[in-house]
Design a protein around this motif. Sequence first.
Motif, PDB file in Angstrom:
ATOM      1  N   GLN A  69       0.900  -1.144   0.157  1.00 15.62           N
ATOM      2  CA  GLN A  69      -0.011   0.114  -0.036  1.00 15.62           C
ATOM      3  C   GLN A  69       0.895   1.297   0.133  1.00 15.62           C
ATOM      4  O   GLN A  69       0.738   2.096  -0.569  1.00 15.62           O
ATOM      5  N   ARG A  70       2.020   1.264   0.708  1.00 14.46           N
ATOM      6  CA  ARG A  70       2.715   2.326   0.770  1.00 14.46           C
ATOM      7  C   ARG A  70       3.704   2.654  -0.455  1.00 14.46           C
ATOM      8  O   ARG A  70       3.698   3.618  -1.155  1.00 14.46           O
ATOM      9  N   ALA A  72       2.410   1.640  -3.459  1.00  7.70           N
ATOM     10  CA  ALA A  72       1.310   2.250  -4.472  1.00  7.70           C
ATOM     11  C   ALA A  72       1.015   3.735  -4.241  1.00  7.70           C
ATOM     12  O   ALA A  72       1.141   4.432  -5.094  1.00  7.70           O
ATOM     13  N   GLU A  73       1.232   3.961  -2.942  1.00  7.33           N
ATOM     14  CA  GLU A  73       1.005   5.647  -2.453  1.00  7.33           C
ATOM     15  C   GLU A  73       2.294   6.511  -3.237  1.00  7.33           C
ATOM     16  O   GLU A  73       2.371   7.424  -3.835  1.00  7.33           O
ATOM     17  N   ARG A  74       3.393   5.770  -2.902  1.00  5.69           N
ATOM     18  CA  ARG A  74       4.648   6.413  -3.209  1.00  5.69           C
ATOM     19  C   ARG A  74       4.876   6.505  -4.746  1.00  5.69           C
ATOM     20  O   ARG A  74       5.327   7.644  -5.448  1.00  5.69           O
ATOM     21  N   TYR A  75       4.444   5.464  -5.407  1.00  6.29           N
ATOM     22  CA  TYR A  75       4.699   5.231  -6.789  1.00  6.29           C
ATOM     23  C   TYR A  75       3.549   6.237  -7.393  1.00  6.29           C
ATOM     24  O   TYR A  75       4.234   6.879  -8.412  1.00  6.29           O
ATOM     25  N   ALA A  76       2.588   6.499  -7.041  1.00  5.21           N
ATOM     26  CA  ALA A  76       1.729   7.223  -7.725  1.00  5.21           C
ATOM     27  C   ALA A  76       2.222   8.816  -7.692  1.00  5.21           C
ATOM     28  O   ALA A  76       1.875   9.740  -8.366  1.00  5.21           O
ATOM     29  N   ILE A  77       2.769   9.006  -6.579  1.00  3.14           N
ATOM     30  CA  ILE A  77       3.316  10.454  -6.360  1.00  3.14           C
ATOM     31  C   ILE A  77       4.396  10.839  -7.342  1.00  3.14           C
ATOM     32  O   ILE A  77       4.478  11.743  -7.886  1.00  3.14           O
ATOM     33  N   SER A  80       4.477   7.810 -11.156  1.00  4.06           N
ATOM     34  CA  SER A  80       3.229   7.729 -12.079  1.00  4.06           C
ATOM     35  C   SER A  80       3.443   8.952 -13.106  1.00  4.06           C
ATOM     36  O   SER A  80       2.893   8.744 -14.321  1.00  4.06           O
ATOM     37  N   ASP A 139      11.010   3.842   1.776  1.00  2.57           N
ATOM     38  CA  ASP A 139       9.763   3.914   0.693  1.00  2.57           C
ATOM     39  C   ASP A 139      10.350   3.536  -0.697  1.00  2.57           C
ATOM     40  O   ASP A 139       9.569   3.227  -1.359  1.00  2.57           O
ATOM     41  N   HIS A 146       6.294  -2.686  -5.050  1.00  2.68           N
ATOM     42  CA  HIS A 146       4.921  -2.233  -5.940  1.00  2.68           C
ATOM     43  C   HIS A 146       5.173  -2.292  -7.458  1.00  2.68           C
ATOM     44  O   HIS A 146       4.656  -2.970  -8.258  1.00  2.68           O
TER      45      HIS A 146
END
Length: 175
Positions: A69-70, A72-77, A80, A139, A146
Motif C-alpha cells: 500500500q505504501r 502504491a502511494e509513493r509510486y503514484a506520487i 506515475s 519508501d 509495488h
Amino acid sequence: MKPWLLLLAALLAGCDDRAEQPLYRSGRGVPLWQGADAPAAVPGSMARGDGARLALLQRRPALDAALLQRGAERYAIYCSPCHGLAGLGDGLVVARGFPRPPAFAEARLRGMPDAQLLQVIAEGHGVMYGYAARIEPADRWAIVAHLRALQLSQHAPLAMLPAALRRALENDHGR
C-alpha cells in the motif's frame, strides 16, 4: 593617461575581496552566530551518506499489505507522472512531449535485481533524475515491491492462478 583607464583600474582593484573570505565547515563554530555552533539541522533531516539511513537499503523489509500500500502511494506520487499508473511508460508528461520511459513489463526490467532498481530510484538513469533526496530508503523498498507487483500483474504465469480462475480464462480464450 586616459581617465577611463584610471576608473577601470580602480574598479578592478576591488575584485580580490573573495580571496580573503573565511571557509566555514558544518558542525564547527561560526562567528556569524556569535561563537555558537551552526544552527541545528532541520528535524527529520539527515546528512547524505549517513550510515544508519543507508543501512535501511541493505535489508529488504517483509512483504506485506502495508508495504505494498505504501509503495502504491509513493509510486503514484513520484513515478506515475512519467511511468503511468500501470507502469507502461505512458504518464502525463509523456503526453506533453517528455521522452517515453520503458515499460516495467519489459523482460530487461523484470530481470533487473532489486538493488539495481533501488539505485535507479536514488541516482536516476538516462533522463530520469535521482530521487535520493526526495524518497526515503524505506519508501524506495516499498516502491520496488509495488513495481514487482505491477510486473507480476502483467506477466503472471497461468499456473500461478487459482484453478477456477484459470479455467475461466482458458474458456474465455477458447471462444
